[in-house]
Design a protein around this motif. Structure first.
Motif, PDB file in Angstrom:
ATOM      1  N   GLN A  75       0.814  -1.214   0.000  1.00 64.95           N
ATOM      2  CA  GLN A  75       0.000   0.000   0.000  1.00 64.95           C
ATOM      3  C   GLN A  75       0.852   1.271   0.000  1.00 64.95           C
ATOM      4  OE1 GLN A  75      -3.399  -0.100  -0.396  1.00 64.95           O
ATOM      5  NE2 GLN A  75      -3.102   2.072  -0.803  1.00 64.95           N
ATOM      6  N   GLU A  76       2.035   1.207   0.593  1.00 68.26           N
ATOM      7  CA  GLU A  76       2.921   2.385   0.601  1.00 68.26           C
ATOM      8  C   GLU A  76       3.255   2.822  -0.823  1.00 68.26           C
ATOM      9  OE1 GLU A  76       7.496   3.367   1.749  1.00 68.26           O
ATOM     10  OE2 GLU A  76       6.298   2.486   3.354  1.00 68.26           O
ATOM     11  N   LEU A  77       3.582   1.841  -1.669  1.00 64.19           N
ATOM     12  CA  LEU A  77       3.888   2.174  -3.064  1.00 64.19           C
ATOM     13  C   LEU A  77       2.625   2.612  -3.799  1.00 64.19           C
ATOM     14  CD1 LEU A  77       5.841   2.400  -5.415  1.00 64.19           C
ATOM     15  CD2 LEU A  77       5.475  -0.039  -5.856  1.00 64.19           C
ATOM     16  N   LYS A  78       1.508   1.932  -3.559  1.00 67.60           N
ATOM     17  CA  LYS A  78       0.250   2.308  -4.219  1.00 67.60           C
ATOM     18  C   LYS A  78      -0.156   3.737  -3.872  1.00 67.60           C
ATOM     19  CE  LYS A  78      -1.848  -2.203  -4.867  1.00 67.60           C
ATOM     20  NZ  LYS A  78      -3.005  -3.054  -4.572  1.00 67.60           N
ATOM     21  N   ASP A  79       0.126   4.154  -2.643  1.00 66.45           N
ATOM     22  CA  ASP A  79      -0.194   5.524  -2.243  1.00 66.45           C
ATOM     23  C   ASP A  79       0.655   6.535  -3.010  1.00 66.45           C
ATOM     24  OD1 ASP A  79      -2.062   4.561  -0.438  1.00 66.45           O
ATOM     25  OD2 ASP A  79      -0.768   4.825   1.315  1.00 66.45           O
ATOM     26  N   LYS A  80       1.898   6.184  -3.307  1.00 66.68           N
ATOM     27  CA  LYS A  80       2.807   7.093  -4.008  1.00 66.68           C
ATOM     28  C   LYS A  80       2.611   7.068  -5.516  1.00 66.68           C
ATOM     29  CE  LYS A  80       6.425   7.280  -0.603  1.00 66.68           C
ATOM     30  NZ  LYS A  80       7.842   7.356  -0.347  1.00 66.68           N
ATOM     31  N   VAL A  81       2.369   5.876  -6.056  1.00 60.18           N
ATOM     32  CA  VAL A  81       2.227   5.713  -7.507  1.00 60.18           C
ATOM     33  C   VAL A  81       1.012   4.819  -7.768  1.00 60.18           C
ATOM     34  CG1 VAL A  81       3.420   5.135  -9.661  1.00 60.18           C
ATOM     35  CG2 VAL A  81       4.754   5.761  -7.644  1.00 60.18           C
ATOM     36  N   PRO A  82      -0.187   5.399  -7.697  1.00 59.24           N
ATOM     37  CA  PRO A  82      -1.399   4.585  -7.818  1.00 59.24           C
ATOM     38  C   PRO A  82      -1.509   3.803  -9.126  1.00 59.24           C
ATOM     39  CG  PRO A  82      -1.935   6.843  -7.170  1.00 59.24           C
ATOM     40  CD  PRO A  82      -0.475   6.802  -7.486  1.00 59.24           C
ATOM     41  N   ASN A  83      -0.934   4.313 -10.204  1.00 56.67           N
ATOM     42  CA  ASN A  83      -1.060   3.657 -11.506  1.00 56.67           C
ATOM     43  C   ASN A  83       0.131   2.781 -11.865  1.00 56.67           C
ATOM     44  OD1 ASN A  83      -3.572   4.872 -11.978  1.00 56.67           O
ATOM     45  ND2 ASN A  83      -2.568   6.755 -12.630  1.00 56.67           N
ATOM     46  N   ALA A  84       1.013   2.528 -10.931  1.00 56.88           N
ATOM     47  CA  ALA A  84       2.189   1.692 -11.221  1.00 56.88           C
ATOM     48  C   ALA A  84       1.740   0.279 -11.582  1.00 56.88           C
ATOM     49  CB  ALA A  84       3.117   1.659 -10.019  1.00 56.88           C
ATOM     50  N   ARG A  85       2.266  -0.212 -12.691  1.00 55.33           N
ATOM     51  CA  ARG A  85       1.920  -1.570 -13.139  1.00 55.33           C
ATOM     52  C   ARG A  85       3.153  -2.460 -13.270  1.00 55.33           C
ATOM     53  NH1 ARG A  85      -2.265  -0.404 -11.422  1.00 55.33           N
ATOM     54  NH2 ARG A  85      -4.017   0.444 -12.561  1.00 55.33           N
ATOM     55  N   THR A  86       4.331  -1.864 -13.157  1.00 52.72           N
ATOM     56  CA  THR A  86       5.561  -2.633 -13.314  1.00 52.72           C
ATOM     57  C   THR A  86       6.496  -2.350 -12.150  1.00 52.72           C
ATOM     58  OG1 THR A  86       6.625  -0.878 -14.601  1.00 52.72           O
ATOM     59  CG2 THR A  86       5.395  -2.552 -15.837  1.00 52.72           C
ATOM     60  N   MET A  87       7.469  -3.194 -12.012  1.00 50.82           N
ATOM     61  CA  MET A  87       8.501  -3.024 -10.996  1.00 50.82           C
ATOM     62  C   MET A  87       9.833  -2.993 -11.725  1.00 50.82           C
ATOM     63  SD  MET A  87       6.916  -2.749  -8.177  1.00 50.82           S
ATOM     64  CE  MET A  87       8.203  -2.885  -6.938  1.00 50.82           C
ATOM     65  N   PRO A  88      10.807  -2.298 -11.206  1.00 48.10           N
ATOM     66  CA  PRO A  88      10.802  -1.510  -9.985  1.00 48.10           C
ATOM     67  C   PRO A  88      10.115  -0.163 -10.209  1.00 48.10           C
ATOM     68  CG  PRO A  88      12.885  -1.197 -11.094  1.00 48.10           C
ATOM     69  CD  PRO A  88      12.105  -2.215 -11.915  1.00 48.10           C
ATOM     70  N   GLN A  89       9.894   0.541  -9.115  1.00 43.78           N
ATOM     71  CA  GLN A  89       9.477   1.938  -9.174  1.00 43.78           C
ATOM     72  C   GLN A  89      10.577   2.719  -8.469  1.00 43.78           C
ATOM     73  OE1 GLN A  89       6.852   3.451 -10.813  1.00 43.78           O
ATOM     74  NE2 GLN A  89       6.695   1.409 -11.720  1.00 43.78           N
ATOM     75  N   ILE A  90      11.083   3.731  -9.139  1.00 44.89           N
ATOM     76  CA  ILE A  90      12.294   4.401  -8.684  1.00 44.89           C
ATOM     77  C   ILE A  90      12.031   5.891  -8.475  1.00 44.89           C
ATOM     78  CG2 ILE A  90      14.722   4.856  -9.237  1.00 44.89           C
ATOM     79  CD1 ILE A  90      14.511   2.327 -11.112  1.00 44.89           C
ATOM     80  N   PHE A  91      12.597   6.399  -7.391  1.00 46.52           N
ATOM     81  CA  PHE A  91      12.470   7.804  -7.031  1.00 46.52           C
ATOM     82  C   PHE A  91      13.858   8.393  -6.820  1.00 46.52           C
ATOM     83  CE2 PHE A  91       8.487   5.957  -5.896  1.00 46.52           C
ATOM     84  CZ  PHE A  91       7.534   6.963  -5.976  1.00 46.52           C
ATOM     85  N   ASP A  92      13.967   9.694  -7.067  1.00 44.12           N
ATOM     86  CA  ASP A  92      15.130  10.466  -6.639  1.00 44.12           C
ATOM     87  C   ASP A  92      14.563  11.441  -5.615  1.00 44.12           C
ATOM     88  OD1 ASP A  92      17.386  11.946  -6.186  1.00 44.12           O
ATOM     89  OD2 ASP A  92      17.792  12.406  -8.286  1.00 44.12           O
ATOM     90  N   GLY A  93      14.719  11.095  -4.357  1.00 46.07           N
ATOM     91  CA  GLY A  93      14.056  11.846  -3.299  1.00 46.07           C
ATOM     92  C   GLY A  93      12.562  11.681  -3.448  1.00 46.07           C
ATOM     93  N   LYS A  94      11.860  12.787  -3.630  1.00 43.78           N
ATOM     94  CA  LYS A  94      10.402  12.733  -3.798  1.00 43.78           C
ATOM     95  C   LYS A  94       9.978  12.747  -5.251  1.00 43.78           C
ATOM     96  CE  LYS A  94       9.475  14.640   0.682  1.00 43.78           C
ATOM     97  NZ  LYS A  94       8.448  15.153   1.536  1.00 43.78           N
ATOM     98  N   ILE A  95      10.945  12.820  -6.164  1.00 41.85           N
ATOM     99  CA  ILE A  95      10.645  12.861  -7.597  1.00 41.85           C
ATOM    100  C   ILE A  95      10.527  11.437  -8.127  1.00 41.85           C
ATOM    101  CG2 ILE A  95      11.488  13.563  -9.870  1.00 41.85           C
ATOM    102  CD1 ILE A  95      13.107  15.749  -8.346  1.00 41.85           C
ATOM    103  N   HIS A  96       9.371  11.108  -8.702  1.00 40.76           N
ATOM    104  CA  HIS A  96       9.160   9.781  -9.272  1.00 40.76           C
ATOM    105  C   HIS A  96       9.818   9.716 -10.642  1.00 40.76           C
ATOM    106  CE1 HIS A  96       6.493   6.643 -11.278  1.00 40.76           C
ATOM    107  NE2 HIS A  96       7.217   5.989 -10.388  1.00 40.76           N
ATOM    108  N   ILE A  97      10.770   8.806 -10.786  1.00 37.95           N
ATOM    109  CA  ILE A  97      11.466   8.619 -12.062  1.00 37.95           C
ATOM    110  C   ILE A  97      10.672   7.676 -12.951  1.00 37.95           C
ATOM    111  CG2 ILE A  97      13.546   7.705 -13.161  1.00 37.95           C
ATOM    112  CD1 ILE A  97      15.047   8.538 -10.559  1.00 37.95           C
TER     113      ILE A  97
END
Length: 84
Positions: A49-71
């Motif tokens: 749920q932590e990842l879903k809260d940050k990137v609700p439409n994420a369908r693939t892994m990994p999900q990568i951030f630079d600080g608070k910026i979603h790459i």
């Protein structure tokens, strides 16, 4: 850079993203999604749920951030590092 990689067990793209960061000398924080797997000492596990809260439409892994910026995922990470 403050690279955070949300990964999942058995994910080859996650392993590639971590290897790419290592090859560039970039320190990462890996957050492993807790999907009921045995947890290893010294690793950080987070609820899905932590990842879903940050990137609700994420369908693939990994999900990568630079600080608070979603790459994005591995492809976007390569572009971000100008590795493509």
């Amino acid at each position: 850079m403050n690279i955070i990689i949300y990964s999942q067990p058995g994910c080859s793209a996650c392993e590639q993203a971590k290897a790419l960061a290592a090859s560039k000398g970039i320190a990462i924080t890996e957050l492993i999604l807790n999907v009921g797997q045995p947890q290893l000492e010294g690793k950080r596990y987070v609820p899905v749920q932590e990842l879903k809260d940050k990137v609700p439409n994420a369908r693939t892994m990994p999900q990568i951030f630079d600080g608070k910026i979603h790459i994005g995922g591995l492809t976007e990470f390569k572009k971000y590092l100008r590795y493509d």
